[in-house]
Design an enzyme around this catalytic site. Structure first.
Site, PDB file in Angstrom:
ATOM      1  CE  LYS A 121      -0.727  -1.207  11.907  1.00  0.00           C
ATOM      2  NZ  LYS A 121      -0.069  -0.208  11.050  1.00  0.00           N
ATOM      3  CB  THR A 148       5.173  -9.463   8.015  1.00  0.00           C
ATOM      4  OG1 THR A 148       4.343  -8.293   7.922  1.00  0.00           O
ATOM      5  CG2 THR A 148       6.618  -9.057   7.817  1.00  0.00           C
ATOM      6  CG  MET A 151      -1.917  -1.195   1.116  1.00  0.00           C
ATOM      7  SD  MET A 151      -3.343  -1.020   2.161  1.00  0.00           S
ATOM      8  CE  MET A 151      -2.678  -1.431   3.747  1.00  0.00           C
ATOM      9  CG  ASP A 201      14.928  -0.194  11.330  1.00  0.00           C
ATOM     10  OD1 ASP A 201      13.760  -0.044  11.754  1.00  0.00           O
ATOM     11  OD2 ASP A 201      15.643  -1.166  11.657  1.00  0.00           O
ATOM     12  CB  VAL A 202       9.950   3.085  11.092  1.00  0.00           C
ATOM     13  CG1 VAL A 202       9.625   3.489   9.669  1.00  0.00           C
ATOM     14  CG2 VAL A 202       9.476   1.661  11.394  1.00  0.00           C
ATOM     15  CG  ASP A 240      10.425  -0.082   2.704  1.00  0.00           C
ATOM     16  OD1 ASP A 240      10.962  -1.097   3.194  1.00  0.00           O
ATOM     17  OD2 ASP A 240       9.214  -0.020   2.451  1.00  0.00           O
ATOM     18  CG  ASN A 261       2.390   2.429   4.483  1.00  0.00           C
ATOM     19  OD1 ASN A 261       1.270   1.916   4.478  1.00  0.00           O
ATOM     20  ND2 ASN A 261       3.442   1.853   3.895  1.00  0.00           N
ATOM     21  CE1 TYR A 318      -0.505  -4.992  12.110  1.00  0.00           C
ATOM     22  CE2 TYR A 318      -2.877  -5.225  12.353  1.00  0.00           C
ATOM     23  CZ  TYR A 318      -1.782  -4.788  11.622  1.00  0.00           C
ATOM     24  OH  TYR A 318      -1.962  -4.134  10.422  1.00  0.00           O
TER      25      TYR A 318
HETATM   26  N1  LIG Z   1      -2.526  -5.519   4.218  1.00  0.00           N
HETATM   27  C1  LIG Z   1      -3.462  -5.431   5.125  1.00  0.00           C
HETATM   28  O1  LIG Z   1      -4.366  -6.268   5.185  1.00  0.00           O
HETATM   29  C2  LIG Z   1      -3.498  -4.262   6.090  1.00  0.00           C
HETATM   30  C3  LIG Z   1      -4.689  -3.998   6.751  1.00  0.00           C
HETATM   31  C4  LIG Z   1      -4.725  -2.947   7.660  1.00  0.00           C
HETATM   32  C5  LIG Z   1      -3.604  -2.175   7.876  1.00  0.00           C
HETATM   33  N2  LIG Z   1      -2.450  -2.447   7.218  1.00  0.00           N
HETATM   34  C6  LIG Z   1      -1.305  -1.589   7.480  1.00  0.00           C
HETATM   35  O2  LIG Z   1      -0.951  -0.915   6.293  1.00  0.00           O
HETATM   36  C7  LIG Z   1       0.454  -0.648   6.273  1.00  0.00           C
HETATM   37  C8  LIG Z   1       1.049  -1.146   4.970  1.00  0.00           C
HETATM   38  O3  LIG Z   1       0.835  -2.541   4.885  1.00  0.00           O
HETATM   39  P1  LIG Z   1       0.988  -3.375   3.516  1.00  0.00           P
HETATM   40  O4  LIG Z   1      -0.199  -4.243   3.405  1.00  0.00           O
HETATM   41  O5  LIG Z   1       1.354  -2.483   2.407  1.00  0.00           O
HETATM   42  O6  LIG Z   1       2.214  -4.311   3.954  1.00  0.00           O
HETATM   43  P2  LIG Z   1       3.589  -4.671   3.188  1.00  0.00           P
HETATM   44  O7  LIG Z   1       4.219  -5.729   3.992  1.00  0.00           O
HETATM   45  O8  LIG Z   1       3.297  -4.917   1.755  1.00  0.00           O
HETATM   46  O9  LIG Z   1       4.404  -3.298   3.275  1.00  0.00           O
HETATM   47  C9  LIG Z   1       4.954  -2.844   4.480  1.00  0.00           C
HETATM   48  C10 LIG Z   1       6.194  -2.038   4.142  1.00  0.00           C
HETATM   49  O10 LIG Z   1       6.769  -1.580   5.380  1.00  0.00           O
HETATM   50  C11 LIG Z   1       8.156  -1.822   5.311  1.00  0.00           C
HETATM   51  N3  LIG Z   1       8.738  -1.969   6.651  1.00  0.00           N
HETATM   52  C12 LIG Z   1       8.536  -2.980   7.524  1.00  0.00           C
HETATM   53  N4  LIG Z   1       9.289  -2.788   8.619  1.00  0.00           N
HETATM   54  C13 LIG Z   1       9.989  -1.642   8.417  1.00  0.00           C
HETATM   55  C14 LIG Z   1      10.938  -0.928   9.186  1.00  0.00           C
HETATM   56  N5  LIG Z   1      11.370  -1.367  10.384  1.00  0.00           N
HETATM   57  N6  LIG Z   1      11.427   0.232   8.692  1.00  0.00           N
HETATM   58  C15 LIG Z   1      11.029   0.678   7.471  1.00  0.00           C
HETATM   59  N7  LIG Z   1      10.151   0.042   6.693  1.00  0.00           N
HETATM   60  C16 LIG Z   1       9.637  -1.115   7.168  1.00  0.00           C
HETATM   61  C17 LIG Z   1       8.289  -3.098   4.498  1.00  0.00           C
HETATM   62  O11 LIG Z   1       9.615  -3.288   4.001  1.00  0.00           O
HETATM   63  C18 LIG Z   1       7.253  -2.891   3.418  1.00  0.00           C
HETATM   64  O12 LIG Z   1       7.762  -2.194   2.308  1.00  0.00           O
HETATM   65  C19 LIG Z   1       1.024  -1.313   7.521  1.00  0.00           C
HETATM   66  O13 LIG Z   1       1.184  -0.358   8.550  1.00  0.00           O
HETATM   67  C20 LIG Z   1      -0.053  -2.324   7.888  1.00  0.00           C
HETATM   68  O14 LIG Z   1      -0.030  -2.652   9.257  1.00  0.00           O
HETATM   69  C21 LIG Z   1      -2.372  -3.477   6.326  1.00  0.00           C
END
Ligand SMILES: NC(=O)c1ccc[n+]([C@@H]2O[C@H](COP(=O)([O-])OP(=O)(O)OC[C@H]3O[C@@H](n4cnc5c(N)ncnc54)[C@H](O)[C@@H]3O)[C@@H](O)[C@H]2O)c1
Length: 250
Positions: free
Chosen positions: A159, A193, A17, A62-63, A36, A89, A155
């Site tokens: 959140k 993940t 996303m 690294d956040v 990232d 994000n 989680y």
């Molecule tokens: N996919 C879902 O179903 C969903 C639903 C609700 C909320 N979310 C939230 O939306 C956001 C994006 O999720 P997504 O689905 O795109 O997941 P994703 O795993 O595709 O992307 C997450 C990104 O965060 C990066 N990341 C992880 N740890 C990091 C760190 N320590 N430092 C820097 N970057 C880091 C990863 O490398 C990746 O590019 C997240 O916060 C997730 O919790 C996702």
């Protein structure tokens, strides 16, 4: 062009996303910095944006690391002169861990999903204050509003922290002309993940509770982020936008 001339920083913008958000913000006129851990995926998103005539940069972030946040905000200002929009994000899932009381999992979830957002706001807001304002969008989840029986509670807790930190920052920085809102995606394409939430049977079960009857698309979350980041949302702060097909309405 809804964010023309603005400079946006998207954490976790190399994949999923976050990549959709970075691309949409760029297509709507923003210069975009992607932070990232995934360097080659980040470079691919930059390339895709540049191929469409946009401007973007990747910096490793690294956040969890305060020094990384300090550096990426400085790099954003060096690259593009200012910071107008911050999208916190980056995140990890709590659906792969088997033991719901696993302490390292709790610590990882809290440090990436919650502390990562706190640090992003710490350095992002400081830069925005110097520039006279800005907009922050923090990515929470439906899991930040209700509990669930199939994920580690870290989680939900992380959140939930994002949801309420957003309101704290909105209350504290309105007078600085900084708006802070949260977006709460529902059932979306699985995260890198994800564990149980990537399982087709589990997804079908979750889907049965989604009034719109389908999972969401990354772009649908990106459009909510774009709205809250843009001047179209100029009187909206401390709000939460559920992009969940109605999941939380039932
Ligand atoms: N996919 C879902 O179903 C969903 C639903 C609700 C909320 N979310 C939230 O939306 C956001 C994006 O999720 P997504 O689905 O795109 O997941 P994703 O795993 O595709 O992307 C997450 C990104 O965060 C990066 N990341 C992880 N740890 C990091 C760190 N320590 N430092 C820097 N970057 C880091 C990863 O490398 C990746 O590019 C997240 O916060 C997730 O919790 C996702």
């Amino acid at each position: 062009m809804r964010v023309a001339g603005k400079v946006a920083l998207v954490s976790g913008g190399a994949h999923g996303m976050g990549a959709a958000m970075a691309k949409l913000l760029a297509s709507e006129g923003a210069k975009v910095v992607i932070g990232d851990l995934l360097e080659s995926e980040g470079a691919d998103v930059v390339k895709a944006i540049e191929e469409k005539g946009g401007a973007a940069r990747f910096h490793r972030l690294d956040v969890r690391a305060e020094d990384d946040w300090r550096a990426i905000v400085a790099a954003t200002i060096a690259d593009f002169g200012r910071l107008d929009i911050l999208v916190n994000n980056a995140g990890i899932s709590g659906s792969a861990v088997e033991d719901f009381y696993d302490t390292p999992a709790w610590e990882a979830l809290m440090s990436i999903n919650a502390t990562g957002v706190f640090l992003g706001m710490k350095y992002g807001i400081a830069a925005m204050k110097r520039a006279g304002g800005g907009a922050i969008v923090n990515i929470s989840s439906i899991s930040g509003v209700v509990g669930q029986d199939f994920i580690h509670m870290g989680y939900n807790a992380s959140k939930g922290a994002v949801r309420l930190m957003t309101k704290s920052a909105a209350a504290q920085h309105g007078r600085d002309n900084i708006r802070v809102n949260s977006v709460h995606p529902g059932l979306m394409p699985p995260m890198r993940t994800s564990g149980r939430t990537a399982d087709p049977q589990r997804r079908a079960e979750m889907l049965s509770r989604v009034p719109l009857g389908r999972s969401g698309r990354a772009e649908e979350v990106a459009h909510a982020v774009l709205f809250l980041a843009s001047d179209d949302a100029s009187y909206i702060t401390g709000a939460e936008l559920h992009v969940d097909g109605g999941y939380l309405a039932t």
